[in-house]
Write an enzyme that holds these catalytic residues in place. Structure first.
Site, PDB file in Angstrom:
ATOM      1  N   THR A  16      22.703  -7.494  30.459  1.00  0.00           N
ATOM      2  CA  THR A  16      23.420  -7.403  29.189  1.00  0.00           C
ATOM      3  C   THR A  16      22.907  -8.407  28.169  1.00  0.00           C
ATOM      4  O   THR A  16      22.896  -8.135  26.967  1.00  0.00           O
ATOM      5  CB  THR A  16      24.927  -7.607  29.422  1.00  0.00           C
ATOM      6  OG1 THR A  16      25.411  -6.587  30.297  1.00  0.00           O
ATOM      7  CG2 THR A  16      25.716  -7.534  28.125  1.00  0.00           C
ATOM      8  N   SER A  58      21.150  -4.722  35.907  1.00  0.00           N
ATOM      9  CA  SER A  58      21.148  -5.148  37.314  1.00  0.00           C
ATOM     10  C   SER A  58      21.794  -4.128  38.239  1.00  0.00           C
ATOM     11  O   SER A  58      21.606  -4.193  39.455  1.00  0.00           O
ATOM     12  CB  SER A  58      21.825  -6.512  37.465  1.00  0.00           C
ATOM     13  OG  SER A  58      23.219  -6.440  37.265  1.00  0.00           O
ATOM     14  N   THR A  91      25.028  -9.110  35.161  1.00  0.00           N
ATOM     15  CA  THR A  91      26.139  -9.659  35.952  1.00  0.00           C
ATOM     16  C   THR A  91      26.557  -8.761  37.107  1.00  0.00           C
ATOM     17  O   THR A  91      27.183  -9.240  38.062  1.00  0.00           O
ATOM     18  CB  THR A  91      27.359  -9.917  35.060  1.00  0.00           C
ATOM     19  OG1 THR A  91      27.752  -8.690  34.425  1.00  0.00           O
ATOM     20  CG2 THR A  91      27.053 -10.960  33.999  1.00  0.00           C
ATOM     21  N   ASP A  92      26.231  -7.461  37.052  1.00  0.00           N
ATOM     22  CA  ASP A  92      26.714  -6.540  38.082  1.00  0.00           C
ATOM     23  C   ASP A  92      26.286  -6.960  39.485  1.00  0.00           C
ATOM     24  O   ASP A  92      27.073  -6.875  40.437  1.00  0.00           O
ATOM     25  CB  ASP A  92      26.210  -5.120  37.808  1.00  0.00           C
ATOM     26  CG  ASP A  92      27.034  -4.393  36.767  1.00  0.00           C
ATOM     27  OD1 ASP A  92      27.787  -5.057  36.036  1.00  0.00           O
ATOM     28  OD2 ASP A  92      26.914  -3.154  36.674  1.00  0.00           O
TER      29      ASP A  92
END
EC number: 3.5.1.1
Length: 339
Positions: A16, A58, A91-92
């Site tokens: 992101t 990610s 962040t995933d």
């Protein structure tokens, strides 16, 4: 500035923090590492050299992609002028890649993962602030010897035990079992806690080596063994069972665990619960004690995401079940606080 001087390396992988709205709809990782770095718009705590690994969300990463990031970290840390490394990452699956990197990190230099919850072209992006703070940590003497960390919204977490706990809020991460390593202010002022002992690093698998299949299967009310059986039929060498409570399932799943273990598959029991250890307590056909008796290995305090990463790595290094049990026992236990 030349890069024969002490500096921090920024490894950009997408996420992101590099994403912008696309014509097709939705945000897409598109900014290069230099674009991400230039978005800071103000001086940083340490000189920075930028390298692009790739540009991906990610949620698209494979284990091989994560190994590529880890390999690049090891390569840049061979330069004695590198104070530390920052990895910008979605962040995933940041908790997976950061943990994999931590398992194989044996140097004193800090490695800090960070990212963003808001895209680069949003009205108030949080990526630049997170990146500036991560650079401050990566170049800090106080962060040396702390291993691989996640820095988000001013809080520094150890990679082990870290997990994304909020889908959209800016303070996206938590680490209820392994705790917090420190804080870093918007001005780059760092307050780190004392360092606890770290296990010995695991080796980086050789390129072109075996790529075992490792699957995640969830226990839930009414679950049967269909999905676990399908994983076995697909050739899984390892399975992480996401249990309920302290690591429980049911009669059907427990029976399939016994079949899997008897065929040489390594089964790890974790839990969907946010905090606390996996411990074998209950019987009656499918509880944690029955899973242990069927041959499942407890993940300790590691949740399913990081249990899957650890199991995948261990199967690539040495598929010996007894050794894997020893490593999970060691790695699944939070470190003792330093005196």
């Amino acid at each position: 500035m030349t890069f024969t001087d002490p500096h921090v390396v920024l490894l950009a992988t997408g996420g992101t923090i590099s994403s912008r709205a696309s014509e097709a709809g939705g945000a897409v990782a598109s900014d290069t590492g230099e674009q991400v770095f230039k978005a800071l718009g103000s001086p940083v705590s340490h000189p920075v050299r930028v390298l692009d690994v790739f540009q991906k969300g990610s949620y698209l990463l494979t284990f091989e992609d994560m190994l590529r990031i880890c390999t690049t970290i090891k390569e840049v840390l061979q330069d004695p002028n590198v104070l530390g490394v920052v990895v910008t990452h979605g962040t995933d699956t940041m908790e997976e890649t950061a943990y994999l990197a931590d398992l194989m990190h044996n140097g004193e230099q800090p490695v800090v993962f960070t990212g963003a919850q808001r895209a680069a072209d949003s009205e108030t992006p949080d990526g630049p602030d997170n990146l500036a703070r991560a650079i401050a940590v990566a170049g800090s003497e106080d962060a040396r010897g702390q291993g691989v960390m996640i820095q988000f919204a001013g809080t520094v977490f150890p990679a082990a035990g870290a997990r994304k706990s909020q889908t959209l809020r800016l303070n996206a991460f938590a680490n209820p079992d392994f705790g917090v390593l420190g804080q870093v202010s918007a001005r780059g002022e760092i307050a780190m806690a004392g360092s606890a002992g770290r296990p010995d690093a695991l080796p980086l698998p050789q390129p072109g080596g075996r790529s075992p299949r490792v699957d995640l299967v969830a226990a839930y009310p009414g679950a049967d063994s269909t999905l676990m059986h399908a994983a076995l039929e697909a050739g899984a060498a390892g399975i992480v069972l996401q249990g309920t409570g302290s690591g429980n399932a049911n009669t059907s799943l427990c029976s399939e665990v016994a079949v899997a273990v008897a065929s040489g598959v390594v089964v790890i029991t974790s839990t969907r619960v946010d905090a606390g250890p996996v411990v074998p307590i209950y019987g009656a056909g499918g509880g944690g004690e029955d899973l242990r008796a069927a041959g499942a290995i407890s993940s300790g305090h590691l949740r399913p995401s990081q249990s899957l990463i650890l199991l995948n790595l261990l199967l690539r290094i040495n598929p010996d079940r007894e050794w894997i049990t020893e490593v999970f026992t060691q790695r699944g236990r939070p470190p003792e606080p330093s005196a």
